[in-house]
Design an enzyme around this catalytic site. Structure first.
Site, mmCIF file in Angstrom:
data_model
loop_
_atom_site.group_PDB
_atom_site.id
_atom_site.type_symbol
_atom_site.label_atom_id
_atom_site.label_comp_id
_atom_site.label_asym_id
_atom_site.label_seq_id
_atom_site.Cartn_x
_atom_site.Cartn_y
_atom_site.Cartn_z
ATOM 1 N N GLY A 101 43.488 -27.984 91.629
ATOM 2 C CA GLY A 101 42.431 -28.267 90.288
ATOM 3 C C GLY A 101 43.147 -29.098 89.190
ATOM 4 O O GLY A 101 42.487 -29.471 87.925
ATOM 5 N N GLU A 121 47.035 -22.791 100.089
ATOM 6 C CA GLU A 121 46.262 -23.435 99.030
ATOM 7 C C GLU A 121 47.604 -22.111 97.941
ATOM 8 O O GLU A 121 47.659 -22.811 96.672
ATOM 9 C CB GLU A 121 44.874 -22.831 98.317
ATOM 10 C CG GLU A 121 44.055 -23.414 99.679
ATOM 11 C CD GLU A 121 42.580 -23.179 98.261
ATOM 12 O OE1 GLU A 121 42.084 -24.506 98.592
ATOM 13 O OE2 GLU A 121 42.695 -22.616 97.915
ATOM 14 N N SER A 147 44.095 -30.610 95.494
ATOM 15 C CA SER A 147 43.944 -31.088 94.434
ATOM 16 C C SER A 147 43.532 -32.494 96.118
ATOM 17 O O SER A 147 44.338 -33.688 95.686
ATOM 18 C CB SER A 147 45.204 -31.758 93.684
ATOM 19 O OG SER A 147 44.779 -31.480 92.341
ATOM 20 N N GLU A 194 41.520 -18.196 92.969
ATOM 21 C CA GLU A 194 40.597 -17.632 90.627
ATOM 22 C C GLU A 194 40.436 -16.654 91.761
ATOM 23 O O GLU A 194 40.622 -15.782 90.753
ATOM 24 C CB GLU A 194 39.941 -18.819 91.420
ATOM 25 C CG GLU A 194 40.348 -20.042 91.179
ATOM 26 C CD GLU A 194 39.614 -21.445 91.250
ATOM 27 O OE1 GLU A 194 38.401 -21.452 91.637
ATOM 28 O OE2 GLU A 194 40.015 -22.579 91.403
ATOM 29 N N LYS A 208 32.645 -24.201 93.565
ATOM 30 C CA LYS A 208 32.880 -23.486 92.724
ATOM 31 C C LYS A 208 32.493 -22.869 91.804
ATOM 32 O O LYS A 208 30.331 -22.607 92.600
ATOM 33 C CB LYS A 208 34.547 -23.676 91.780
ATOM 34 C CG LYS A 208 35.275 -24.172 92.822
ATOM 35 C CD LYS A 208 36.969 -24.156 91.976
ATOM 36 C CE LYS A 208 37.928 -24.150 93.363
ATOM 37 N NZ LYS A 208 39.088 -24.861 92.379
ATOM 38 N N ASN A 217 34.423 -26.563 98.281
ATOM 39 C CA ASN A 217 34.434 -25.612 97.999
ATOM 40 C C ASN A 217 33.478 -25.700 96.657
ATOM 41 O O ASN A 217 34.517 -26.795 95.701
ATOM 42 C CB ASN A 217 35.577 -24.680 97.596
ATOM 43 C CG ASN A 217 35.302 -23.579 96.717
ATOM 44 O OD1 ASN A 217 34.467 -22.854 96.520
ATOM 45 N ND2 ASN A 217 36.743 -22.781 96.207
ATOM 46 N N HIS A 234 40.019 -16.365 97.671
ATOM 47 C CA HIS A 234 40.732 -17.658 96.801
ATOM 48 C C HIS A 234 41.706 -17.368 95.877
ATOM 49 O O HIS A 234 41.629 -16.038 95.494
ATOM 50 C CB HIS A 234 39.636 -17.916 96.964
ATOM 51 C CG HIS A 234 39.990 -19.885 96.056
ATOM 52 N ND1 HIS A 234 39.758 -19.461 94.780
ATOM 53 C CD2 HIS A 234 40.098 -20.789 96.303
ATOM 54 C CE1 HIS A 234 40.818 -21.022 94.429
ATOM 55 N NE2 HIS A 234 39.736 -22.145 95.446
#
Ligand code: PGA
Length: 256
Positions: A173, A167, A213, A97, A11, A9, A95
């Site tokens: 991240g 996730e 991560s 985010e 992003k 991904n 996702h």
């Protein structure tokens, strides 16, 4: 054995030239790779250019997000059909985010999942708890709500082709990875939810990726866990060498 899926991904990273260059490096680095299913998710504005670079390679392409409507007055959005016509075979759905930065609801996730299936895209439905929710002991409750809401009204035959990505938000991240053991437990829980909804056979066939991560240093350990069927990689997918190393770890695993 379920085919491992290693997805990158990107992003909101990579200008057009950089995206092309990364795709070319992946093409060179992954030529002839067999075993895992591989795909990258570039920003939608460079999706067609990346898809062109990767045509005929083992690396597929997906969208990071779609709108659930097929078209109309939705400024700034893209439909599943548009993503597909630009060269996407997959799309991420929900996702973290999207959920936490852009306020996407469980209901939207459900509508997007159905829209992706209708357009013939493979949906990658992302679920996972925040740090606060984990500390409150609410991981299972949150994941259950997200999984059940996402698949509401979806038939078994269609669900079989959906990939779920677990996730944990606090691992994305941050450099923190959930321990392989803790991850495996949540994966088993998700599979039990899928079995409850679609039957054991379908649940066993569905893939559940881990994301948060993931990197070359931890890929093999994560992938060695029963029930972890691949990785959704963010930061480490922006560099060709590290993404290729993760794919290589998956290829090694697939051969065992
Ligand atoms: P990360 O992102 O690998 O940078 O933690 C994963 C993701 O958000 O899909």
């Amino acid at each position: 054995m379920r085919k491992l899926a290693v997805f990158g991904n990107w992003k909101m990273n990579k200008l057009l030239g950089e995206a092309r260059a990364l795709a070319q490096s992946l093409k060179a680095g992954l030529a002839g790779t067999t075993g895992p299913e591989i795909a990258v998710f570039p920003p939608s504005v460079v999706l067609s250019a990346v898809a062109r670079e990767l045509r005929g390679t083992p690396v597929g392409v997906g969208a990071q997000n779609i709108h659930y409507e097929p078209g109309g007055a939705f400024t700034g959005e893209i439909s599943a059909e548009m993503a597909r016509s630009a060269g996407a075979q997959y799309t991420l759905i929900g996702h973290s985010e999207r959920r936490h930065v852009f306020g996407e609801t469980d209901q939207w996730v459900n509508l997007k999942l159905k829209s992706a299936l209708e357009a013939g895209l493979v949906p990658v439905v992302c679920v996972g708890e925040t740090l606060q929710q984990r500390e409150d002991g609410a991981t299972r409750e949150v994941v259950q709500r997200q999984v059940q809401a996402a698949f509401e009204g979806v038939e078994s035959a269609q669900a079989a082709g959906v990939i779920v990505a677990y996730e944990p938000v606090w691992a994305i991240g941050t450099g923190k990875t959930a321990t392989a053991q803790a991850t495996q437990e949540v994966h088993a829980f998700i599979r039990s939810l899928l079995a409850g909804a679609f039957g054991e056979e379908t649940a066993q066939a569905m893939r559940i990726q881990y994301g948060g991560s993931a990197k070359p240093a931890n890929a093999a350990e994560l992938l060695a866990q029963e029930g972890i069927d691949g990785l959704l990689v963010g930061g480490a997918s922006l560099d060709a060498d590290s993404f290729c190393a993760i794919v290589t770890a998956a290829a090694g695993q697939a051969q065992q």
